[in-house]
Write a protein that holds these residues in place. Sequence first.
Motif, short mmCIF file in Angstrom:
data_model
loop_
_atom_site.label_atom_id
_atom_site.label_comp_id
_atom_site.label_asym_id
_atom_site.label_seq_id
_atom_site.Cartn_x
_atom_site.Cartn_y
_atom_site.Cartn_z
N LEU A 112 -73.26 -10.73 -43.17
CA LEU A 112 -72.88 -10.15 -41.89
C LEU A 112 -71.68 -9.21 -42.00
O LEU A 112 -71.41 -8.46 -41.08
CB LEU A 112 -72.61 -11.25 -40.86
N SER A 113 -70.99 -9.22 -43.13
CA SER A 113 -69.90 -8.26 -43.32
C SER A 113 -70.45 -6.85 -43.47
O SER A 113 -69.73 -5.88 -43.28
CB SER A 113 -69.06 -8.63 -44.54
N THR A 114 -71.74 -6.75 -43.76
CA THR A 114 -72.35 -5.43 -43.86
C THR A 114 -72.61 -4.83 -42.48
O THR A 114 -72.97 -3.67 -42.38
CB THR A 114 -73.69 -5.49 -44.64
N SER A 115 -72.41 -5.62 -41.41
CA SER A 115 -72.71 -5.12 -40.06
C SER A 115 -71.82 -3.95 -39.67
O SER A 115 -72.17 -3.16 -38.81
CB SER A 115 -72.60 -6.24 -39.03
N SER A 116 -70.67 -3.83 -40.31
CA SER A 116 -69.78 -2.70 -40.02
C SER A 116 -70.00 -1.54 -40.99
O SER A 116 -69.27 -0.56 -40.96
CB SER A 116 -68.33 -3.17 -40.07
N HIS A 117 -71.00 -1.68 -41.85
CA HIS A 117 -71.28 -0.62 -42.83
C HIS A 117 -71.75 0.64 -42.10
O HIS A 117 -72.52 0.55 -41.15
CB HIS A 117 -72.37 -1.11 -43.80
N PRO A 118 -71.27 1.80 -42.52
CA PRO A 118 -71.66 3.04 -41.84
C PRO A 118 -73.16 3.33 -41.92
O PRO A 118 -73.71 3.98 -41.05
CB PRO A 118 -70.87 4.13 -42.56
N ASN A 119 -73.82 2.84 -42.96
CA ASN A 119 -75.26 3.02 -43.09
C ASN A 119 -75.96 1.91 -42.32
O ASN A 119 -75.90 0.75 -42.69
CB ASN A 119 -75.65 2.99 -44.57
N THR A 123 -79.00 1.04 -42.03
CA THR A 123 -80.03 0.33 -42.79
C THR A 123 -79.43 -0.83 -43.57
O THR A 123 -79.99 -1.93 -43.60
CB THR A 123 -80.75 1.28 -43.76
N VAL A 124 -78.28 -0.62 -44.18
CA VAL A 124 -77.60 -1.68 -44.93
C VAL A 124 -77.21 -2.81 -43.98
O VAL A 124 -77.39 -3.99 -44.30
CB VAL A 124 -76.36 -1.12 -45.66
N ALA A 125 -76.69 -2.47 -42.81
CA ALA A 125 -76.28 -3.47 -41.83
C ALA A 125 -77.47 -4.30 -41.36
O ALA A 125 -77.39 -5.53 -41.25
CB ALA A 125 -75.61 -2.79 -40.64
N LEU A 126 -78.59 -3.67 -41.10
CA LEU A 126 -79.78 -4.38 -40.63
C LEU A 126 -80.39 -5.26 -41.72
O LEU A 126 -80.91 -6.33 -41.44
CB LEU A 126 -80.82 -3.39 -40.10
N GLU A 127 -80.31 -4.82 -42.97
CA GLU A 127 -80.84 -5.62 -44.07
C GLU A 127 -80.06 -6.93 -44.22
O GLU A 127 -80.64 -7.98 -44.47
CB GLU A 127 -80.81 -4.83 -45.39
N GLY A 128 -78.73 -6.87 -44.07
CA GLY A 128 -77.92 -8.07 -44.14
C GLY A 128 -78.26 -9.04 -43.02
O GLY A 128 -78.40 -10.25 -43.25
N LEU A 129 -78.40 -8.52 -41.81
CA LEU A 129 -78.76 -9.35 -40.67
C LEU A 129 -80.15 -9.95 -40.84
O LEU A 129 -80.38 -11.12 -40.57
CB LEU A 129 -78.69 -8.53 -39.38
N LYS A 130 -81.09 -9.15 -41.33
CA LYS A 130 -82.45 -9.63 -41.55
C LYS A 130 -82.48 -10.76 -42.59
O LYS A 130 -83.12 -11.79 -42.38
CB LYS A 130 -83.36 -8.48 -42.01
N CYS A 131 -81.76 -10.59 -43.66
CA CYS A 131 -81.72 -11.60 -44.71
C CYS A 131 -81.11 -12.91 -44.20
O CYS A 131 -81.64 -13.99 -44.45
CB CYS A 131 -80.95 -11.07 -45.91
N TYR A 132 -80.01 -12.81 -43.45
CA TYR A 132 -79.37 -14.01 -42.91
C TYR A 132 -80.28 -14.71 -41.90
O TYR A 132 -80.39 -15.93 -41.90
CB TYR A 132 -78.03 -13.65 -42.27
N THR A 133 -80.99 -13.94 -41.09
CA THR A 133 -81.93 -14.51 -40.12
C THR A 133 -83.05 -15.26 -40.84
O THR A 133 -83.45 -16.35 -40.44
CB THR A 133 -82.52 -13.42 -39.22
N MET A 134 -83.54 -14.69 -41.93
CA MET A 134 -84.60 -15.34 -42.70
C MET A 134 -84.10 -16.66 -43.31
O MET A 134 -84.82 -17.65 -43.34
CB MET A 134 -85.11 -14.41 -43.79
N ILE A 135 -82.86 -16.66 -43.78
CA ILE A 135 -82.29 -17.89 -44.34
C ILE A 135 -82.21 -18.96 -43.27
O ILE A 135 -82.61 -20.11 -43.50
CB ILE A 135 -80.90 -17.61 -44.95
N LEU A 136 -81.73 -18.60 -42.07
CA LEU A 136 -81.64 -19.58 -40.98
C LEU A 136 -83.01 -20.10 -40.57
O LEU A 136 -83.19 -21.28 -40.31
CB LEU A 136 -80.93 -18.97 -39.77
N LEU A 137 -83.99 -19.21 -40.50
CA LEU A 137 -85.35 -19.62 -40.16
C LEU A 137 -85.89 -20.60 -41.18
O LEU A 137 -86.50 -21.62 -40.83
CB LEU A 137 -86.26 -18.39 -40.06
N GLY A 138 -85.67 -20.32 -42.45
CA GLY A 138 -86.12 -21.21 -43.51
C GLY A 138 -85.47 -22.57 -43.43
O GLY A 138 -86.12 -23.60 -43.62
N ILE A 139 -84.17 -22.59 -43.13
CA ILE A 139 -83.45 -23.86 -43.00
C ILE A 139 -83.98 -24.65 -41.81
O ILE A 139 -84.27 -25.84 -41.90
CB ILE A 139 -81.94 -23.61 -42.86
#
Length: 76
Positions: free
Chosen positions: A26-33, A35-51
């Motif tokens: 989620l530290s990537t959420s402030s990234h200027p790009n 796409t990078v910010a959304l990829e971090g959020l997507k990955c974290y969401t997938m981890i939570l869903l799996g858990i």
Amino acid sequence: LNSTHKEKGNIQLTPSEVRKLRTILLSTSSHPNRTVALEGLKCYTMILLGIKHFLRSDELLDVEVHDFVRDLQIIK
């Protein structure tokens, strides 16, 4: 599979590992790009869903949007 591949069982993340992953992803959420910010959020969401659903990594990767109940979704 090549000769160096070793099959391993699934491992469980500890709460401290999940917190570290959240901080990093989620530290990537402030990234200027954006796409990078959304990829971090997507990955974290997938981890939570799996858990939440006790999914193995290969099962989690097979989840598709149509697997979710539309009436329970909120998309903005």
